[in-house]
Design a protein around this motif. Structure first.
Motif, PDB file in Angstrom:
ATOM      1  N   ASP A 131      40.670 -68.577  -3.534  1.00 17.84           N
ATOM      2  CA  ASP A 131      41.516 -69.473  -2.298  1.00 17.84           C
ATOM      3  C   ASP A 131      42.456 -68.575  -1.746  1.00 17.84           C
ATOM      4  O   ASP A 131      42.404 -69.009  -0.672  1.00 17.84           O
ATOM      5  N   THR A 132      42.583 -67.336  -2.248  1.00 19.49           N
ATOM      6  CA  THR A 132      43.619 -66.685  -0.808  1.00 19.49           C
ATOM      7  C   THR A 132      42.458 -66.340   0.015  1.00 19.49           C
ATOM      8  O   THR A 132      43.051 -66.080   1.576  1.00 19.49           O
ATOM      9  N   ARG A 133      41.619 -65.958  -0.431  1.00 17.26           N
ATOM     10  CA  ARG A 133      40.476 -65.903   1.046  1.00 17.26           C
ATOM     11  C   ARG A 133      40.101 -66.531   1.641  1.00 17.26           C
ATOM     12  O   ARG A 133      40.540 -66.703   3.221  1.00 17.26           O
ATOM     13  N   TYR A 134      40.027 -68.008   1.977  1.00 16.92           N
ATOM     14  CA  TYR A 134      39.703 -69.085   2.485  1.00 16.92           C
ATOM     15  C   TYR A 134      40.414 -69.295   3.283  1.00 16.92           C
ATOM     16  O   TYR A 134      40.619 -70.232   4.378  1.00 16.92           O
ATOM     17  N   GLN A 135      41.794 -69.459   2.526  1.00 16.23           N
ATOM     18  CA  GLN A 135      43.762 -70.077   2.834  1.00 16.23           C
ATOM     19  C   GLN A 135      43.879 -68.661   4.345  1.00 16.23           C
ATOM     20  O   GLN A 135      44.171 -69.282   5.570  1.00 16.23           O
ATOM     21  N   TYR A 136      42.852 -67.216   4.146  1.00  9.86           N
ATOM     22  CA  TYR A 136      43.233 -66.788   5.099  1.00  9.86           C
ATOM     23  C   TYR A 136      42.043 -67.406   5.975  1.00  9.86           C
ATOM     24  O   TYR A 136      43.030 -66.667   7.268  1.00  9.86           O
ATOM     25  N   ILE A 137      40.903 -67.587   5.895  1.00  9.14           N
ATOM     26  CA  ILE A 137      39.963 -67.892   7.098  1.00  9.14           C
ATOM     27  C   ILE A 137      40.327 -69.006   7.951  1.00  9.14           C
ATOM     28  O   ILE A 137      40.505 -69.192   8.851  1.00  9.14           O
ATOM     29  N   SER A 138      41.339 -69.789   6.774  1.00 13.97           N
ATOM     30  CA  SER A 138      41.367 -70.902   7.780  1.00 13.97           C
ATOM     31  C   SER A 138      42.477 -70.209   8.758  1.00 13.97           C
ATOM     32  O   SER A 138      42.151 -71.192   9.868  1.00 13.97           O
ATOM     33  N   GLN A 139      43.729 -69.898   8.076  1.00 12.76           N
ATOM     34  CA  GLN A 139      44.611 -69.482   9.388  1.00 12.76           C
ATOM     35  C   GLN A 139      44.183 -69.052  10.794  1.00 12.76           C
ATOM     36  O   GLN A 139      44.232 -69.046  11.827  1.00 12.76           O
ATOM     37  N   LEU A 140      42.746 -67.675  10.154  1.00 12.65           N
ATOM     38  CA  LEU A 140      42.539 -66.817  11.308  1.00 12.65           C
ATOM     39  C   LEU A 140      41.381 -67.855  11.848  1.00 12.65           C
ATOM     40  O   LEU A 140      41.405 -68.010  13.351  1.00 12.65           O
ATOM     41  N   VAL A 141      40.620 -68.923  11.615  1.00 13.13           N
ATOM     42  CA  VAL A 141      40.450 -69.739  12.530  1.00 13.13           C
ATOM     43  C   VAL A 141      40.692 -70.705  13.885  1.00 13.13           C
ATOM     44  O   VAL A 141      40.701 -70.926  13.956  1.00 13.13           O
ATOM     45  N   LYS A 142      41.995 -71.307  13.121  1.00 16.62           N
ATOM     46  CA  LYS A 142      42.853 -72.034  13.650  1.00 16.62           C
ATOM     47  C   LYS A 142      43.092 -71.928  14.831  1.00 16.62           C
ATOM     48  O   LYS A 142      43.211 -71.866  15.681  1.00 16.62           O
ATOM     49  N   GLU A 143      43.931 -69.938  14.517  1.00 15.65           N
ATOM     50  CA  GLU A 143      44.043 -69.297  15.303  1.00 15.65           C
ATOM     51  C   GLU A 143      42.851 -69.038  16.544  1.00 15.65           C
ATOM     52  O   GLU A 143      43.438 -68.765  17.964  1.00 15.65           O
ATOM     53  N   CYS A 144      41.559 -68.694  16.264  1.00 14.90           N
ATOM     54  CA  CYS A 144      40.806 -68.002  17.143  1.00 14.90           C
ATOM     55  C   CYS A 144      39.828 -69.180  17.932  1.00 14.90           C
ATOM     56  O   CYS A 144      38.548 -68.668  18.404  1.00 14.90           O
ATOM     57  N   VAL A 145      39.006 -70.562  16.906  1.00 14.19           N
ATOM     58  CA  VAL A 145      38.758 -71.645  17.358  1.00 14.19           C
ATOM     59  C   VAL A 145      39.351 -72.732  17.781  1.00 14.19           C
ATOM     60  O   VAL A 145      40.262 -73.148  17.768  1.00 14.19           O
ATOM     61  N   LYS A 146      39.088 -72.970  19.026  1.00 13.00           N
ATOM     62  CA  LYS A 146      39.307 -74.476  19.834  1.00 13.00           C
ATOM     63  C   LYS A 146      38.173 -75.421  19.156  1.00 13.00           C
ATOM     64  O   LYS A 146      37.566 -75.112  20.434  1.00 13.00           O
ATOM     65  N   LYS A 147      38.201 -76.300  18.981  1.00 13.79           N
ATOM     66  CA  LYS A 147      37.033 -77.161  18.552  1.00 13.79           C
ATOM     67  C   LYS A 147      37.303 -78.236  19.609  1.00 13.79           C
ATOM     68  O   LYS A 147      39.051 -78.749  19.470  1.00 13.79           O
ATOM     69  N   ALA A 148      36.548 -79.228  20.295  1.00  9.37           N
ATOM     70  CA  ALA A 148      36.073 -80.363  21.284  1.00  9.37           C
ATOM     71  C   ALA A 148      36.925 -80.949  20.784  1.00  9.37           C
ATOM     72  O   ALA A 148      37.574 -82.131  20.689  1.00  9.37           O
ATOM     73  N   HIS A 149      37.222 -81.586  19.213  1.00 13.63           N
ATOM     74  CA  HIS A 149      36.929 -82.689  18.624  1.00 13.63           C
ATOM     75  C   HIS A 149      37.894 -82.926  17.052  1.00 13.63           C
ATOM     76  O   HIS A 149      37.206 -81.687  16.585  1.00 13.63           O
ATOM     77  N   ARG A 150      38.346 -83.147  16.815  1.00  9.92           N
ATOM     78  CA  ARG A 150      38.646 -83.080  15.170  1.00  9.92           C
ATOM     79  C   ARG A 150      38.452 -83.658  14.209  1.00  9.92           C
ATOM     80  O   ARG A 150      37.506 -84.805  14.798  1.00  9.92           O
ATOM     81  N   GLY A 151      38.475 -82.774  13.034  1.00 13.29           N
ATOM     82  CA  GLY A 151      37.645 -83.865  12.591  1.00 13.29           C
ATOM     83  C   GLY A 151      36.485 -83.471  12.340  1.00 13.29           C
ATOM     84  O   GLY A 151      35.244 -83.439  13.188  1.00 13.29           O
ATOM     85  N   HIS A 152      35.351 -84.599  11.356  1.00  9.33           N
ATOM     86  CA  HIS A 152      33.352 -84.657  11.582  1.00  9.33           C
ATOM     87  C   HIS A 152      33.387 -85.368  12.389  1.00  9.33           C
ATOM     88  O   HIS A 152      33.437 -86.142  12.892  1.00  9.33           O
ATOM     89  N   VAL A 153      32.288 -84.858  13.349  1.00  9.21           N
ATOM     90  CA  VAL A 153      31.526 -84.890  14.433  1.00  9.21           C
ATOM     91  C   VAL A 153      29.706 -85.541  14.047  1.00  9.21           C
ATOM     92  O   VAL A 153      29.773 -84.782  13.525  1.00  9.21           O
ATOM     93  N   GLU A 154      29.436 -86.737  13.905  1.00 13.66           N
ATOM     94  CA  GLU A 154      28.223 -86.805  13.421  1.00 13.66           C
ATOM     95  C   GLU A 154      27.404 -86.615  14.856  1.00 13.66           C
ATOM     96  O   GLU A 154      27.444 -86.875  15.903  1.00 13.66           O
ATOM     97  N   THR A 155      26.867 -85.277  15.152  1.00  9.21           N
ATOM     98  CA  THR A 155      25.981 -84.512  15.217  1.00  9.21           C
ATOM     99  C   THR A 155      24.187 -85.557  15.263  1.00  9.21           C
ATOM    100  O   THR A 155      23.605 -86.230  14.377  1.00  9.21           O
ATOM    101  N   LYS A 156      23.213 -85.243  16.596  1.00  7.85           N
ATOM    102  CA  LYS A 156      21.982 -85.808  16.309  1.00  7.85           C
ATOM    103  C   LYS A 156      21.368 -85.269  15.498  1.00  7.85           C
ATOM    104  O   LYS A 156      20.706 -85.834  14.483  1.00  7.85           O
ATOM    105  N   SER A 157      21.593 -83.967  14.659  1.00  3.00           N
ATOM    106  CA  SER A 157      20.874 -83.982  14.227  1.00  3.00           C
ATOM    107  C   SER A 157      21.463 -84.487  12.160  1.00  3.00           C
ATOM    108  O   SER A 157      21.221 -85.351  11.175  1.00  3.00           O
TER     109      SER A 157
END
Lengths: 682, 72
Positions: A243-269
């Motif tokens: 849990d600690t590892r994933y919490q750390y990652i969630s925080q890290l991703v929040k800081e370093c990744v800018k998502k174009a869309h929120r939530g789950h986006v349907e891809t071609k795949s």
């Protein structure tokens, strides 16, 4: 100075593509000892001092699968000079979970942030600079498929390896956990701090493999500390660590990744997947894909056109014809030189041995071109998803369907296809039962018995029932192996369904080529040696060259025939047939043709096709013992080529012998039951 | 409520993982930890396993495994 760099990462993160790009065709493929997991290494194209080792794809350093154990043992014990951790930018959270664990091993490390093209297409942005600064590890963006960023990646990795720069310690865990880790590491001692800390974390995670390796004298003290850690973590320190590892990652991703869309986006795949695994279409599509695969490899009436060979059969035919011509030429030449009969025979049998190996190569090639395509495209994971409901009852994966289906064509490529299964246990069990699927070469044996001993109206039914027998025994065999031979293995179905991707031609070709080469080299020696040995036994006795009737093999046949008395055919010729069948199962018919009345080659061919019987075998067999003989040859050790394939895939003689032993015992028991019960009824 | 009770299209947040031993480890390693959001994508054609989206990727698991995951 030569250095070794290991590639680590999740399955489907593009690791193999990266490996292929970095090493080109200079690869060496083998097995990790004792498990059916590929071990691949190669030399870096641009610097021959650098060896690159491709670790199996894993999600974590837990001892959950053979892959994970192999990978972490390598990282912790063998210690490469540096690790390149490949992170799929499109599912960065789960990928970084492994990165954090690799960092804990203290090996100099570089993160290759892969699939950056797909990240951009989605419109997302990843701040590599920030990611690198926060983690304390160099991060290099790459696109492995196109080779973009690879030079930069390798330069960074080589520099990191040479400077022995360890990843910084992140200290993610709270004070309680940190105290526990430090305390346990202290008890463990040793002169490598990274290693004892890593082991300490694993011990809190209830890692049985690490626990077993701990000095028993220290275990009691460690148990107390683990207990305390659990108490502090509301009973479950293991969960708290994840849990600690994933919490750390969630925080890290929040800081370093800018998502174009929120939530789950349907891809071609996702859209494609809706069709391919839809409730109505999934099974028909699956059936069509399987049919195409089987037909392309084995069909003699390809695309339903009478007499048109499939690519596999066509290529195999060419190889066979060419090799036949070469062999004939060579034999002709040495005969012309006045060589003695035995020398000519020896050369001819050696050439046959090589020809036997070569004849399988086209089948392996064609099947693996198709299989690699399915694997790389992401469809293979869906095969397991769709078929799991049926196969779990036998303790197998849905993917076992593919080797088993291919087994009806030829066991050799079928056995090699077992590598597409997810777990070591499934791979081994599937390999042990795949030869029970009646391959094309076994049909002439049934045709011979059916045409000779059974009424015309029953012949088709008899042959069909032998095929069914193989399937039933395979299922029962799988259940028994699961229950008794592999019971300690945990099995579950928690599996990633990767995005569909168009495979690169290069990866597909390299993979197929690897398989062909692996079979030719690793299996080839087994096949060659045994073919020549059987030739020797069937053509010689103590006074020199002779007919089969007086050969060593006949003596052996006479010596062992009592073993088969309970099966209903205590005859030396029948025993010799079993042995020559190991070269190729259809040889049994030719052997019988020779030993029962020395019939001409034309008659043998007619018998193989089921057009004519071989009445002389009636001296030895009645209907029941004939069925027992068919069952025995269906189930006993497959031909040497298949044994070679098992050896190649199992990677160990111990497991190869276990597989063959299992098949022999199964064959004996089933044939015995048929003979005993059959004679009670009929 | 467990993950098994969700229908395709429904979403939930993980409360706890009830599984034990290697299966629990695996579930958590794959990113199913307390607080994470999960969406059920579909059920396999034969009724089992199910496909979910978690942490931005697709994961399949059997219903008996989904039953071990408490959600809200």
């Amino acid at each position: 100075m030569s250095i070794t760099i290991a590639l680590a990462g999740n399955p489907n993160c593009g690791k193999t593509t990266l490996f292929n790009e970095l090493t080109g065709s200079k690869q060496h493929v083998g097995n990790w000892p004792g498990v059916t997991v590929d071990k691949k290494d190669g030399v870096y194209k641009k610097n021959r001092e650098v060896t690159i080792l491709d670790l199996p794809g894993i999600y974590s350093l837990s001892p959950y699968s053979a892959e994970e154990i192999v990978a972490r043992d390598y990282l912790v014990k063998d210690k490469p000079d540096a690790v390149i951790d490949i992170v799929d930018g499109t599912s960065i959270e789960r990928n970084l979970y492994l990165s954090l664990q690799i960092m804990e091993t203290g090996i100099p490390m570089v993160i290759a942030l892969n699939m950056m093209d797909e990240v951009e297409t989605k419109g997302d942005k990843i701040d590599c600079q920030k990611l690198s600064e926060t983690l304390g590890v160099p991060v290099v963006p790459v696109v492995a498929r196109s080779g973009k960023g690879l030079k930069d990646l390798m330069d960074t990795a080589i520099e990191t390896a040479q400077s022995h720069k360890k990843p910084e310690k992140l200290n993610l865990f709270d004070q309680d956990l940190q105290n526990a880790i430090a305390g346990i590491a202290d008890v463990l001692g040793g002169n490598n701090e990274d290693e004892s800390q890593w082991k300490a974390i694993k011990l809190i995670e209830n890692d049985v493999v690490v626990e077993k390796a701990v000095d028993p004298a220290k275990l009691a003290a460690i148990k107390i500390l683990v207990e305390k850690a659990n108490k502090n973590a509301r009973g479950d320190a293991e969960a708290k660590i994840a849990d600690t590892r994933y919490q750390y990652i969630s925080q890290l991703v929040k800081e370093c990744v800018k998502k174009a869309h929120r939530g789950h986006v349907e891809t071609k795949s996702d859209k494609l997947d809706k069709i391919l695994t839809s409730r109505i279409l999934a099974l028909p599509i699956f059936a069509v894909v399987m049919y195409i695969m089987f037909a392309c490899t084995f069909s003699e009436n390809f695309l339903f056109i009478e007499g048109l060979p499939s690519p596999g059969v066509w290529l195999a035919g060419i190889v066979e014809t060419m090799w036949g011509m070469i062999a004939e030429g060579v034999v002709g030449v040495i005969e012309g030189l006045g060589a003695s009969e035995w020398a000519v025979g020896l050369v001819a049998s050696c050439l046959d041995g090589i020809g036997a190996v070569a004849g399988f190569l086209p089948l392996v090639l064609v099947l693996f071109l198709l299989l690699s395509f399915l694997e790389d495209s992401g469809y293979m994971a869906r095969v397991a998803f769709v078929m799991d409901r049926i196969f779990r009852h036998f303790g197998l994966s849905g993917r076992s369907f593919i080797p088993m289906l291919m087994g009806f064509g030829c066991s050799v490529p079928a056995l090699m296809a077992s590598r597409t299964l997810e777990s070591d246990k499934d791979r081994k069990i599937t390999m042990m039962i795949t030869p029970f699927m009646s391959c094309g070469a076994k049909l002439p044996i049934y045709a011979m018995f059916a045409a000779t001993l059974f009424a015309e109206g029953n012949q088709t039914m008899i042959v069909f029932s032998v095929y069914m027998l193989g399937i039933i025994v395979a299922v029962i065999g799988a259940l028994i192996l699961n229950k008794f031979a592999f019971k300690s293995d945990a099995s579950s179905f928690i599996m990633e369904l990767p995005q569909y991707r168009v495979p690169t031609i290069k990866s597909v070709l390299i993979h197929a080529w690897e398989k062909v080469k692996g079979f030719a080299v690793k299996a080839g020696t087994v096949i060659f040696a045994s073919t020549v040995l059987i030739w020797f036994l069937s053509n010689f006795n103590f006074s020199g060259m002779c007919d089969m009737e007086e050969s060593f093999l006949a003596t052996i046949g006479n010596g062992i025939k009592w073993i088969f008395a309970p099966l209903g055919w205590a005859d030396w010729r029948a025993s010799v047939g079993v042995v020559t069948g190991w070269i190729a199962k259809e040889n049994i018919v030719a052997t019988f043709g020779q030993l029962f009345g020395n019939v001409s080659e034309e008659v043998v061919e007619a018998v193989m096709a089921g057009e004519e019987g071989l009445p002389a075998i009636g001296q030895v067999f009645d209907q029941v013992s004939a069925y027992s003989y068919m069952a025995f040859n269906l189930l006993c050790m497959p031909c040497f080529a298949a044994v070679g394939a098992i050896k190649r895939e199992m990677g160990s003689w111990k497991w190869t012998l276990r597989a063959v032993g299992f098949q022999m015992v199964t064959a004996y028991v089933v044939a015995l039951l048929i003979n005993v019960i059959g004679h009670l009824i009929f | 409520m467990t993950l098994k009770d969700l229908r395709p299209g429904q979403e939930g947040t993980v409360l706890s993982v009830a599984a034990v031993g290697p299966m629990k480890r695996r579930i958590m390693d794959m990113g199913i930890t307390p607080g994470v959001g999960i969406k059920v994508i579909k059920v396999a054609p034969l009724g089992d396993p199910i496909e979910i989206n978690v942490r931005g990727y697709e994961l399949s698991l059997r219903k008996e495994e989904a039953q071990q995951i408490q959600i809200e």
